[in-house]
Design an enzyme around this catalytic site. Structure first.
Site, short mmCIF file in Angstrom:
data_model
loop_
_atom_site.label_atom_id
_atom_site.label_comp_id
_atom_site.label_asym_id
_atom_site.label_seq_id
_atom_site.Cartn_x
_atom_site.Cartn_y
_atom_site.Cartn_z
N GLU A 90 52.65 59.93 52.38
CA GLU A 90 52.27 60.19 53.80
C GLU A 90 52.94 59.46 55.04
O GLU A 90 52.42 59.71 55.82
CB GLU A 90 50.67 59.80 53.56
CG GLU A 90 49.74 60.58 52.83
CD GLU A 90 49.63 60.35 51.45
OE1 GLU A 90 50.86 59.46 51.00
OE2 GLU A 90 48.69 60.62 50.79
N LYS A 106 37.28 42.34 41.24
CA LYS A 106 36.21 41.69 41.88
C LYS A 106 35.79 40.60 40.76
O LYS A 106 35.02 40.97 39.89
CB LYS A 106 35.42 42.47 42.54
CG LYS A 106 35.36 42.43 43.85
CD LYS A 106 33.99 43.03 44.63
CE LYS A 106 34.28 42.70 46.12
NZ LYS A 106 33.73 43.71 46.72
N TRP A 160 38.35 38.57 45.45
CA TRP A 160 39.39 39.44 44.94
C TRP A 160 40.55 38.78 43.97
O TRP A 160 41.05 37.74 44.57
CB TRP A 160 40.06 40.36 46.00
CG TRP A 160 39.08 41.36 46.22
CD1 TRP A 160 37.97 41.68 45.77
CD2 TRP A 160 39.19 42.25 47.49
NE1 TRP A 160 37.23 43.01 46.46
CE2 TRP A 160 38.13 42.96 47.49
CE3 TRP A 160 40.16 42.05 48.50
CZ2 TRP A 160 37.95 44.00 48.69
CZ3 TRP A 160 40.01 43.13 49.78
CH2 TRP A 160 38.92 43.93 49.69
N THR A 213 51.57 64.40 46.94
CA THR A 213 51.01 63.11 46.34
C THR A 213 50.75 63.40 44.94
O THR A 213 50.39 64.48 44.53
CB THR A 213 49.91 62.38 46.85
OG1 THR A 213 48.86 63.02 46.65
CG2 THR A 213 50.48 62.00 48.47
P1 ADP Z 1 52.50 58.36 44.80
O1 ADP Z 1 52.43 59.84 45.15
O2 ADP Z 1 52.56 57.91 43.42
O3 ADP Z 1 51.33 57.85 45.46
P2 ADP Z 1 53.72 56.88 46.83
O4 ADP Z 1 55.37 56.64 46.82
O5 ADP Z 1 53.54 57.86 47.94
O6 ADP Z 1 53.85 57.77 45.62
O7 ADP Z 1 52.83 55.67 46.65
C1 ADP Z 1 52.60 54.76 47.71
C2 ADP Z 1 51.95 53.71 46.95
O8 ADP Z 1 52.95 52.87 46.40
C3 ADP Z 1 51.63 52.61 48.22
O9 ADP Z 1 50.39 53.01 48.71
C4 ADP Z 1 51.55 51.40 47.38
O10 ADP Z 1 50.08 51.18 46.62
C5 ADP Z 1 52.61 51.48 46.44
N1 ADP Z 1 53.91 50.78 46.85
C6 ADP Z 1 55.00 51.26 47.63
N2 ADP Z 1 55.71 50.23 47.77
C7 ADP Z 1 55.12 48.90 47.39
C8 ADP Z 1 55.67 47.79 47.39
N3 ADP Z 1 56.71 47.30 47.78
N4 ADP Z 1 54.81 46.76 46.87
C9 ADP Z 1 53.48 47.26 46.39
N5 ADP Z 1 53.24 48.59 46.14
C10 ADP Z 1 53.90 49.35 46.52
#
Ligand code: ADP
Length: 542
Positions: free
Chosen positions: A330, A438, A443, A185
């Protein structure tokens, strides 16, 4: 009593065996980094993957060894993937957009023995090579004609490396739970963490995304995989496309609107997938040139929230179905897709377009729920927001070489997202939990305000962050990058937002910047923005 069915392990290379035997003639097309189009077939890719596996064996690579790739989506990258995994080694995708310190940490943490690297990224590796004592060899993803002069130790061109190597290799016999791939990640807080996929999870995930209500790939399809293989496994396309027998088209380094359009057109692409920023580039190109998308049926948009105006442009102006998806590294990574369902099929177009703004519903094999701060389940009423937890055979249970419990007592993984789920099962992300604003005990969804703001003419990109406020604890600041040539101002943007979001969500101030910082996977770096604006004072802190 146990069932009497065959013990047939789910192994990723069996996908390629199936594809080669039943769809061997199907093309894989790459826009190479030198600008040329290369065409091959699934059968050929399988033959060359077997040679990769044999060549790795000759190098003394054993089961469980980590082999890294830093490469664009190309047929050679696909061959490297299947060759590495089919030999029982672990394919570790490196994201070239990571900072040097992160790459240093990741390669050493993974103890990579060989690195496959595209010519474009050779300079990145050259700058870091002294810091990589475990790396014995670099395989440059090119032929001898295009091989750059390089100081990388034991560097060899991919084509030379597999040239003359026997393809008469038998895939490794493995337990289906054997580790197949590793992806870190991006680690916006702390060190990157390694997600370790198994053969079983990759095969199940590939099948899962091929369900009709997910990506629904068919053998007739031509799929352009824009989302990089180094970003959460190209959202499973490397496995799902050969499993379906579809044509796989890969853009190499060509991520700009024009290059993407050329491939969509020349390869008669029917479905494609990428993050919103790529689609912004394509839509701008289409608007400038007046070109249309006659072949394209479906576009998957994920990785970040898909702005409503993007959904409308694709669906209404270009007659292309938008499938909004959500997931994370993940989760292999697909978690939800926003395909309409029986209960929504009778809704009018406007309601359906609105519903597509949500991140969608789970396919079979993903479970999802929301909980409060104390872990109590929250209702699926479409209003109550909570921490989003997930479960399933393609969801991480831990991180590579990190001895820490990442699941709740009853086996749920906390995504770090805040979301609501409606009674029909459609989930909507309102924020990352570390980015929530917040205000007065409630929120504010930064994602929703950003979504509306990018629809304002003249706005290129928008980010909303919460800053301390004497009365409300936090209030939103809207940060804008104007479109080139635009002089859109604060008042116009606030007037545009008025009526489209709740009154108390209205940003207290709007600031204009040249650029918004992004992570290696294209997400807005809110933490950095909060630091950048830590001294900012609202003009009327009433
Ligand atoms: P990184 O390594 O940058 O975390 P990931 O692709 O694993 O890359 O990131 C996952 C996160 O991306 C999610 O937990 C969410 O917060 C955000 N995310 C993914 N798709 C969407 C979506 N369609 N809308 C909003 N947030 C998204």
């Amino acid at each position: 009593m146990l069932g009497l069915m065959q013990d047939y392990p789910l192994l990723v290379h069996t996908i390629l065996d199936h594809g080669a035997l039943n769809h061997g003639e199907r093309e894989m097309v790459t826009l190479g980094v030198e600008g040329e189009i290369r065409r091959t077939t699934i059968a050929d890719v399988r033959r060359r993957s077997l040679r990769v596996a044999r060549a790795l064996e000759k190098e003394g690579i054993r089961q469980g060894d980590r082999i890294a790739t830093m490469a664009w989506n190309t047929e050679r990258h696909v061959e490297a993937w299947f060759g590495i995994m089919g030999h029982g080694a672990i394919c570790h995708t490196l994201n070239p957009r990571l900072f040097a310190e992160q790459l240093d940490y990741i390669v050493n943490h993974a103890e990579d023995r060989i690195v496959f690297v595209d010519t474009t990224f050779v300079p990145i590796m050259e700058a870091l090579k002294e810091r990589f004592p475990t790396v014995e060899k670099y395989i440059v993803m090119t032929d001898s004609e295009h091989m750059p002069a390089t100081a990388l130790p034991n560097a060899v061109a991919f084509e030379d490396w597999i040239d003359g190597v026997d393809e008469d290799y038998e895939w490794a016999k493995l337990d289906e739970n054997t580790a197949a791939a590793l992806c870190y990640t991006s680690g916006t807080t702390g060190n990157p963490k390694g997600v370790l996929y198994s053969h079983r999870s990759n095969v199940l995930h590939g099948l899962m995304v091929n369900q009709p209500d997910v990506f629904g790939l068919r053998s007739e399809d031509s799929i352009l995989a824009i989302v990089p293989m180094f970003h959460a496994n190209a959202w499973a396309l490397t496995f799902a496309v050969p499993a379906a027998g579809a044509k796989l088209v890969m853009p190499g380094a060509g991520m700009d609107g024009e290059s993407i359009y050329q491939l969509l057109d020349s390869e008669k692409v029917s479905s494609t997938a990428a993050v919103p920023t790529v689609w912004l580039g394509l839509l701008q190109y289409l608007e400038q040139t007046g070109k249309k998308l006659p072949h394209l049926n479906k576009v998957v948009v994920g990785g970040a929230a898909c702005p409503p105006m993007m959904i409308r442009k694709f669906e209404l102006d270009y007659d292309v179905e938008v499938i909004h998806g959500w997931g994370m590294t993940e989760m292999s990574p697909v978690g939800t897709t926003g395909k309409m369902k029986h209960a929504t099929s009778t809704q009018d177009r406007e309601s359906q377009l609105k519903l597509k703004e949500k991140q969608g519903r789970t396919p079979f094999l993903v479970e999802m729920k929301i909980v409060d701060d104390d872990g109590n389940d929250l209702p699926r009423d479409g209003k109550t927001s909570g921490h989003l937890l997930v479960k399933g055979p393609c969801v991480s249970s831990g991180y590579f070489k990190l001895d820490e419990d990442v699941l709740t007592g009853d086996g749920w993984f906390n995504t770090g997202d805040i979301a609501n789920i409606d009674p029909l099962g459609f989930m909507q992300i309102t924020d990352r939990d570390k980015d929530v604003i917040k205000s007065g005990g409630e929120w504010i969804s930064s994602i929703e305000v950003e979504n509306v703001a990018v629809g304002c003419p003249g706005v290129g990109e928008a980010a909303v962050i919460g800053l301390p406020h004497p009365k409300w604890s936090e209030r939103p600041l809207l940060i804008i990058v104007r479109e080139p040539g635009s002089d859109v101002g604060e008042q116009e943007i606030l007037t545009f937002l008025d009526g489209k979001i709740a009154k108390w969500w209205m940003p207290d101030d709007v600031v204009f910047v040249e650029e918004i910082p992004h992570t290696a996977t294209g997400k807005i770096q809110k933490m950095e923005l909060r630091e950048q604006f830590s001294d900012f004072e609202f003009s009327s802190p009433a």
